[in-house]
Design a protein around this motif. Structure first.
Motif: not given
Length: 426
Positions: A122-147
């Motif tokens: 719901q908050s705290g460390m769990y969500v902060a770490v999830l934020s880093a993971i989620e951001t890396a996924l967007w970065d990866l998806a953009g590179k894969a799709l060239q967007l």
């Protein structure tokens, strides 16, 4: 018919050429095939992209995550504040998404979040770490799709993102009004049209009691004098905001908010702790000074009540700890239903700043993004990332058009700043 004729003509000419010179034809065919191979992407289609590993490194207040795939593509993300001691949590999240497609960003986010209902999701460390993971996924998806990421988020409303400079005077012991004025002038000279100052001073000798959050009359006078000096130094056309880091009570918040109304602040930030949104509503209703909060709220759920009751005038989620880029966009869209501006908090590296900029570009109600003075004073922040281009110009960041976020981490540059005793991208 035209296509059939073209195809028939091609086959006829090919047959004649082959009959006339089989060896030359074979050589020509080989060259054509070789050229076709060279033009074909060597990586498998994005649909075959799979996550193979997740690694991380820590530098002071930031967690950097790198997600690897079977196609030599990777994505980078950053989490802040609630991240100390979370190495094994990162590795645990990594195991949950290995073998899966990184293109299903929202699904992977929900997979991790829903599987942690009884683990602190719901908050705290769990969500902060999830934020880093989620951001890396967007970065990866953009590179894969060239967007660029903003395109994956639905496109952009603007090309440039306005930022305000946090002067970080809290690092100076008991700054005087003259220090506020000098910092304001310096920021203006650097091209910034919006500036932030910190009003909370734990070492203020006029504080009666370290644990009593009510400011004394002398503390209140000190706060007013500091902001008044900054306003006088830069004039009426530069935005000024003030942060109290949630370190006071409602009485102090109401008093100082009323006291500084004549200074026309852009906002007064977190005068009280985050937990009691009803108390925020009382403060907001008592003053014409805009009240801003949100850096210590998590997920869109954490902003629902704030917005429903009109507890604040401006929301400022930290996209490196509130749940990531998709969640940041959800928070902005939720705020937009109440005509509330979106002004993200940002205390990360330039990777985090640019990641935030993609979200700011993608929503209609964006107001301004935080920018840190340490980008200009501490060499570390240049060393830990790779980026071609100007970081900020006249109070604006230009949103990257490169695939993904557009900023890469520099592991070699980061290593000398890594926290001792903690595994570094292992």
């Amino acid at each position: 018919m035209k296509n059939d004729n073209s195809r028939r003509s091609f086959l006829t000419k090919a047959a004649i050429a082959a009959a006339m010179s089989p060896i030359a034809s074979l050589a020509s065919f080989g060259q054509t095939y070789e050229h076709a191979i060279n033009r074909t992407p060597k990586a498998s289609p994005p649909s075959n992209l799979k996550i193979t590993d997740v690694k991380c490194g820590y530098i002071r207040g930031s967690l950097f995550v790198k997600i690897y795939t079977n196609q030599d593509l990777w994505g980078c993300g950053e989490g802040v504040d609630a991240i100390p001691g979370t190495y094994h949590l990162v590795k645990n999240f990594g195991e949950r998404i290995k073998g899966k497609s990184p293109l299903n960003v929202h699904r992977l986010f929900e997979d991790i979040r829903r599987s942690g209902f009884f683990q602190g999701a719901q908050s705290g460390m769990y969500v902060a770490v999830l934020s880093a993971i989620e951001t890396a996924l967007w970065d990866l998806a953009g590179k894969a799709l060239q967007l660029p990421v903003y395109q994956l988020l639905g496109g952009k409303f603007r090309d440039k993102i306005r930022v305000y400079c946090d002067t970080a005077l809290y690092q100076q012991n008991l700054p005087k009004p003259a220090d506020f004025a000098e910092a304001a002038r310096k920021s203006k000279q650097m091209g910034f049209n919006a500036i932030k100052f910190d009003l909370d001073q734990a070492n203020d000798p006029n504080k009666y009691d370290r644990y009593n959050w009510t400011a004394s009359p002398a503390e209140l006078q000190r706060m007013y004098d500091q902001l008044a000096a900054a306003r006088e130094a830069v004039g009426p056309n530069i935005d000024i905001c003030a942060d109290m880091h949630g370190r006071y009570d409602a009485v102090t918040a109401q008093t100082i908010a009323k006291r500084v109304e004549s200074l026309n602040l852009m906002w007064l930030e977190e005068p009280i702790p985050a937990e009691n949104v009803e108390a925020y509503k009382l403060i907001t209703e008592s003053t014409s000074t805009p009240i801003c909060a949100g850096e210590n709220h998590y997920l869109a759920h954490g902003f629902r009540r704030l917005l429903e009751i009109g507890a604040v005038d401006i929301v400022m989620p930290d996209l490196q700890k509130c749940g990531g880029l998709g969640e940041g966009q959800r928070i902005a869209n939720l705020a937009n239903l109440y005509y509330v501006p979106f002004a993200p908090h940002m205390v990360a590296s330039f990777l985090g700043a640019m990641a935030s900029a993609h979200v700011c570009a993608s929503v209609p109600n964006f107001m301004i993004l935080e920018w840190q003075s340490y980008f200009h004073t501490q060499p570390m922040f240049k060393e830990i990332i790779n980026y071609e281009g100007e970081w900020v110009n006249n109070s604006f960041i230009t949103v990257s058009e490169k695939p993904g976020i557009g900023v890469e981490i520099n592991e070699a540059g980061m290593k000398k700043y890594a926290i001792p005793g903690v595994p570094f991208f292992e």
